[in-house]
Write a protein that holds these residues in place. Structure first.
Motif, mmCIF file in Angstrom:
data_model
loop_
_atom_site.group_PDB
_atom_site.id
_atom_site.type_symbol
_atom_site.label_atom_id
_atom_site.label_comp_id
_atom_site.label_asym_id
_atom_site.label_seq_id
_atom_site.Cartn_x
_atom_site.Cartn_y
_atom_site.Cartn_z
ATOM 1 N N VAL A 144 43.931 -23.584 -88.374
ATOM 2 C CA VAL A 144 44.963 -23.236 -89.360
ATOM 3 C C VAL A 144 45.610 -24.494 -89.937
ATOM 4 C CG1 VAL A 144 47.231 -22.140 -89.658
ATOM 5 C CG2 VAL A 144 45.441 -20.973 -88.349
ATOM 6 N N GLU A 145 45.899 -25.464 -89.085
ATOM 7 C CA GLU A 145 46.617 -26.677 -89.500
ATOM 8 C C GLU A 145 45.705 -27.796 -89.997
ATOM 9 O OE1 GLU A 145 49.763 -26.593 -89.897
ATOM 10 O OE2 GLU A 145 50.136 -24.719 -88.825
ATOM 11 N N GLY A 146 44.394 -27.572 -90.011
ATOM 12 C CA GLY A 146 43.465 -28.567 -90.544
ATOM 13 C C GLY A 146 43.136 -29.714 -89.610
ATOM 14 N N ALA A 147 43.449 -29.548 -88.322
ATOM 15 C CA ALA A 147 43.155 -30.603 -87.347
ATOM 16 C C ALA A 147 41.686 -30.610 -86.949
ATOM 17 C CB ALA A 147 44.016 -30.420 -86.095
ATOM 18 N N ARG A 148 41.061 -29.435 -86.998
ATOM 19 C CA ARG A 148 39.667 -29.300 -86.575
ATOM 20 C C ARG A 148 38.890 -28.414 -87.543
ATOM 21 N NH1 ARG A 148 39.273 -30.305 -80.773
ATOM 22 N NH2 ARG A 148 40.932 -31.805 -80.389
ATOM 23 N N GLY A 149 37.617 -28.737 -87.666
ATOM 24 C CA GLY A 149 36.688 -27.855 -88.339
ATOM 25 C C GLY A 149 36.035 -26.999 -87.268
ATOM 26 N N TYR A 150 35.118 -26.148 -87.639
ATOM 27 C CA TYR A 150 34.444 -25.342 -86.625
ATOM 28 C C TYR A 150 33.015 -25.032 -87.034
ATOM 29 C CZ TYR A 150 35.473 -21.267 -89.594
ATOM 30 O OH TYR A 150 35.543 -20.378 -90.633
ATOM 31 N N ASP A 151 32.214 -24.827 -86.019
ATOM 32 C CA ASP A 151 30.805 -24.482 -86.177
ATOM 33 C C ASP A 151 30.512 -23.433 -85.107
ATOM 34 O OD1 ASP A 151 28.217 -24.637 -87.132
ATOM 35 O OD2 ASP A 151 27.700 -26.384 -85.938
ATOM 36 N N SER A 161 45.658 -33.088 -84.315
ATOM 37 C CA SER A 161 45.197 -32.482 -83.070
ATOM 38 C C SER A 161 46.229 -32.670 -81.962
ATOM 39 C CB SER A 161 43.850 -33.062 -82.642
ATOM 40 O OG SER A 161 42.834 -32.586 -83.485
ATOM 41 N N GLN A 162 46.787 -33.873 -81.863
ATOM 42 C CA GLN A 162 47.820 -34.135 -80.844
ATOM 43 C C GLN A 162 49.048 -33.270 -81.095
ATOM 44 O OE1 GLN A 162 46.304 -35.612 -78.125
ATOM 45 N NE2 GLN A 162 48.449 -35.934 -77.743
ATOM 46 N N THR A 163 49.450 -33.192 -82.362
ATOM 47 C CA THR A 163 50.645 -32.430 -82.726
ATOM 48 C C THR A 163 50.501 -30.951 -82.389
ATOM 49 O OG1 THR A 163 51.153 -33.978 -84.515
ATOM 50 C CG2 THR A 163 52.149 -31.791 -84.662
ATOM 51 N N HIS A 164 49.340 -30.380 -82.661
ATOM 52 C CA HIS A 164 49.153 -28.937 -82.511
ATOM 53 C C HIS A 164 48.460 -28.530 -81.207
ATOM 54 C CE1 HIS A 164 50.765 -28.339 -86.457
ATOM 55 N NE2 HIS A 164 49.965 -29.275 -86.908
ATOM 56 N N ARG A 165 48.237 -29.490 -80.306
ATOM 57 C CA ARG A 165 47.577 -29.202 -79.028
ATOM 58 C C ARG A 165 48.289 -28.127 -78.212
ATOM 59 N NH1 ARG A 165 44.506 -30.117 -74.853
ATOM 60 N NH2 ARG A 165 44.699 -31.414 -73.082
ATOM 61 N N PRO A 166 49.621 -28.200 -78.040
ATOM 62 C CA PRO A 166 50.282 -27.160 -77.243
ATOM 63 C C PRO A 166 50.065 -25.747 -77.815
ATOM 64 C CG PRO A 166 51.743 -29.040 -77.508
ATOM 65 C CD PRO A 166 50.563 -29.267 -78.423
ATOM 66 N N ALA A 167 50.170 -25.591 -79.119
ATOM 67 C CA ALA A 167 49.968 -24.276 -79.744
ATOM 68 C C ALA A 167 48.515 -23.826 -79.602
ATOM 69 C CB ALA A 167 50.382 -24.317 -81.210
ATOM 70 N N HIS A 168 47.592 -24.772 -79.725
ATOM 71 C CA HIS A 168 46.165 -24.475 -79.566
ATOM 72 C C HIS A 168 45.885 -23.962 -78.153
ATOM 73 C CE1 HIS A 168 41.828 -25.152 -79.295
ATOM 74 N NE2 HIS A 168 42.053 -26.017 -78.318
ATOM 75 N N LEU A 169 46.402 -24.663 -77.144
ATOM 76 C CA LEU A 169 46.179 -24.258 -75.756
ATOM 77 C C LEU A 169 46.838 -22.913 -75.455
ATOM 78 C CD1 LEU A 169 46.528 -27.678 -73.920
ATOM 79 C CD2 LEU A 169 44.425 -26.401 -74.444
ATOM 80 N N GLU A 170 48.020 -22.676 -75.995
ATOM 81 C CA GLU A 170 48.688 -21.386 -75.823
ATOM 82 C C GLU A 170 47.847 -20.259 -76.432
ATOM 83 O OE1 GLU A 170 52.623 -19.353 -77.658
ATOM 84 O OE2 GLU A 170 52.922 -21.320 -76.732
ATOM 85 N N PHE A 171 47.295 -20.515 -77.624
ATOM 86 C CA PHE A 171 46.432 -19.537 -78.293
ATOM 87 C C PHE A 171 45.211 -19.226 -77.419
ATOM 88 C CE2 PHE A 171 42.622 -18.904 -80.904
ATOM 89 C CZ PHE A 171 42.959 -17.729 -81.564
ATOM 90 N N LEU A 172 44.550 -20.261 -76.898
ATOM 91 C CA LEU A 172 43.354 -20.052 -76.079
ATOM 92 C C LEU A 172 43.677 -19.325 -74.780
ATOM 93 C CD1 LEU A 172 41.353 -23.358 -76.572
ATOM 94 C CD2 LEU A 172 40.960 -21.129 -77.647
ATOM 95 N N GLN A 173 44.799 -19.651 -74.155
ATOM 96 C CA GLN A 173 45.193 -18.978 -72.915
ATOM 97 C C GLN A 173 45.432 -17.490 -73.171
ATOM 98 O OE1 GLN A 173 48.491 -21.443 -71.767
ATOM 99 N NE2 GLN A 173 47.157 -23.036 -70.947
#
Length: 90
Positions: free
Chosen positions: A71-78, A16-28
């Motif tokens: 995509v990177e397996g850091a989080r699941g989803y519901d 999650s820490q590693t992919h946080r910047p890409a995650h935030l960019e995706f959400l923005q």
């Protein structure tokens, strides 16, 4: 348009820490395109919440599956369709 509350459940804190910047960019990007109404982390460390705005559950899930956290397996989803009621809180 429907709203879908997506709980991104923590699977791997380090990923999650590693992919946080890409995650935030995706959400923005999704927010600018009108697909995301709101997003943020849960204070207890359990993950995060994203409110997607799409026509169908399937469309929401397709977007969720593109999130770098998923995509990177850091989080699941519901995913849950959400009927927001607002009294214009201040």
């Amino acid at each position: 348009m429907k709203l879908f509350a997506v709980f991104l459940t923590m699977k791997d804190q380090e990923l999650s820490q590693t992919h946080r910047p890409a995650h935030l960019e995706f959400l923005q990007k999704q927010h600018k395109e009108g697909n995301v109404a709101a997003y943020g982390r849960l204070e207890d460390g359990a993950g995060g919440l994203v409110i997607y705005r799409t026509e169908t559950y399937k469309q929401a899930e397709e977007l969720v599956k593109k999130d770098p956290y998923v995509v990177e397996g850091a989080r699941g989803y519901d995913i849950h369709e959400w009927n927001m009621i607002s009294d214009n809180w201040s």
